[in-house]
Design an enzyme around this catalytic site. Structure first.
Site, PDB file in Angstrom:
ATOM      1  N   ASP A 187     -29.799  38.656  10.817  1.00  6.11           N
ATOM      2  CA  ASP A 187     -28.440  38.260  10.448  1.00  6.11           C
ATOM      3  C   ASP A 187     -28.448  37.642   9.053  1.00  6.11           C
ATOM      4  O   ASP A 187     -29.490  37.249   8.530  1.00  6.11           O
ATOM      5  CB  ASP A 187     -27.922  37.264  11.492  1.00  6.11           C
ATOM      6  CG  ASP A 187     -26.547  36.723  11.164  1.00  6.11           C
ATOM      7  OD1 ASP A 187     -25.648  37.530  10.854  1.00  6.11           O
ATOM      8  OD2 ASP A 187     -26.365  35.493  11.203  1.00  6.11           O
ATOM      9  N   ASP A 222     -25.284  35.383   7.442  1.00  8.80           N
ATOM     10  CA  ASP A 222     -24.604  34.097   7.311  1.00  8.80           C
ATOM     11  C   ASP A 222     -25.028  33.093   8.368  1.00  8.80           C
ATOM     12  O   ASP A 222     -25.028  33.388   9.563  1.00  8.80           O
ATOM     13  CB  ASP A 222     -23.085  34.301   7.375  1.00  8.80           C
ATOM     14  CG  ASP A 222     -22.581  35.103   6.197  1.00  8.80           C
ATOM     15  OD1 ASP A 222     -22.733  34.630   5.060  1.00  8.80           O
ATOM     16  OD2 ASP A 222     -22.068  36.218   6.412  1.00  8.80           O
ATOM     17  N   ASN A 232     -28.156  33.491  14.508  1.00  9.93           N
ATOM     18  CA  ASN A 232     -27.722  32.155  14.930  1.00  9.93           C
ATOM     19  C   ASN A 232     -26.590  32.198  15.953  1.00  9.93           C
ATOM     20  O   ASN A 232     -26.262  31.173  16.549  1.00  9.93           O
ATOM     21  CB  ASN A 232     -27.254  31.338  13.718  1.00  9.93           C
ATOM     22  CG  ASN A 232     -25.927  31.852  13.159  1.00  9.93           C
ATOM     23  OD1 ASN A 232     -25.850  33.000  12.699  1.00  9.93           O
ATOM     24  ND2 ASN A 232     -24.900  31.031  13.185  1.00  9.93           N
TER      25      ASN A 232
END
Length: 249
Positions: free
Chosen positions: A85, A87, A196
């Site tokens: 990922d 961001d 996240n």
């Protein structure tokens, strides 16, 4: 400027920013039924999700006609595929000026050029270089390409990412952009996702290495601490046993 006008301006800026980034997500989602894979749903041209009455999740039992990833390079044969990922995993971005920003990326929105300030997570350079040697690495973000692609250009100076996947490659499911790993075209027992957001991998939680969301803590060491784990994982025959042990801890 009155308080009400200031509040409206703040709400508009957040709305614009959330159109491009995947940071403003609802993590309260339910796991879909097993052995199904929802088809990707259309996204409006401005990047906003379809309205609720336009959303229809269609379960299918067959694989997609075309996979998201190209054929694996010969140099990556025998390596596992790690989906990473962007961001809050590798970087944090904001419309608000940041004095110590690593990058400033211009993004055009509705004919107006906006500056996006990007902070790199500590140890991200070392993390990417090491991961690129051990795995076939793929960037997969729910953000739009017009923001994420130039950020990836600046972030990945070593060509670590063999492919980049953006919002249009996600499945819009119950208000979230989900990364359906079965659509990659790789054997799932050799796929890992580093993210996240639990909402991003609700279809395949058994393939996930969760990381804490990162915003601006320059003392963060999570990426550095993960490297020995990934070095060991790269030598395993399949990922499920190791990742199950990780989840149990």
């Amino acid at each position: 400027m009155s308080q009400s006008n200031s509040s409206l301006k703040k709400q508009r800026n957040q709305s614009i920013f959330s159109t491009f980034l995947c940071c403003f997500r609802n993590y309260n989602v339910e796991t879909p039924p097993t052995n199904t894979s929802p088809l990707p749903l259309p996204v409006e041209e401005n990047g906003s999700p379809p309205k609720c009455d336009q959303v229809e999740v269609i379960p299918v039992l067959c694989p997609p006609a075309k996979y998201l990833l190209p054929e694996m390079k010969i140099s990556d044969y025998g390596k596992k595929c790690v989906v990473i990922d962007l961001d809050e995993t590798l970087v944090h971005s904001s419309f608000k000026p940041i004095s110590n920003a690593d990058f400033i990326v211009p993004v055009e929105i509705d004919g107006t050029l906006h500056q996006v300030y990007v902070l790199k997570r500590p140890h991200v350079d070392e993390f990417l270089q090491k991961m690129g040697k051990l795995f076939e690495c793929v960037l997969f973000t729910a953000s739009l390409a017009k923001y994420a692609d130039p950020v990836a250009d600046l972030l990945d100076q070593w060509g670590v990412f063999r492919a980049r996947l953006f919002r249009e490659s996600c499945v819009f499911h119950r208000g979230n952009y989900v990364k359906d790993l079965s659509r990659l075209g790789r054997e799932l027992s050799n796929v890992i996702i580093v993210d996240n957001s639990p909402a991003s991998y609700i279809f395949h939680p058994e393939n996930a290495v969760p990381v804490q969301s990162w915003f601006d803590d320059m003392n963060d060491t999570e990426l550095l601490e993960l490297l020995p784990f990934f070095e060991g994982l790269s030598k395993e025959d399949e990922v499920y046993g190791v990742l199950q042990n990780l989840r149990s801890r």
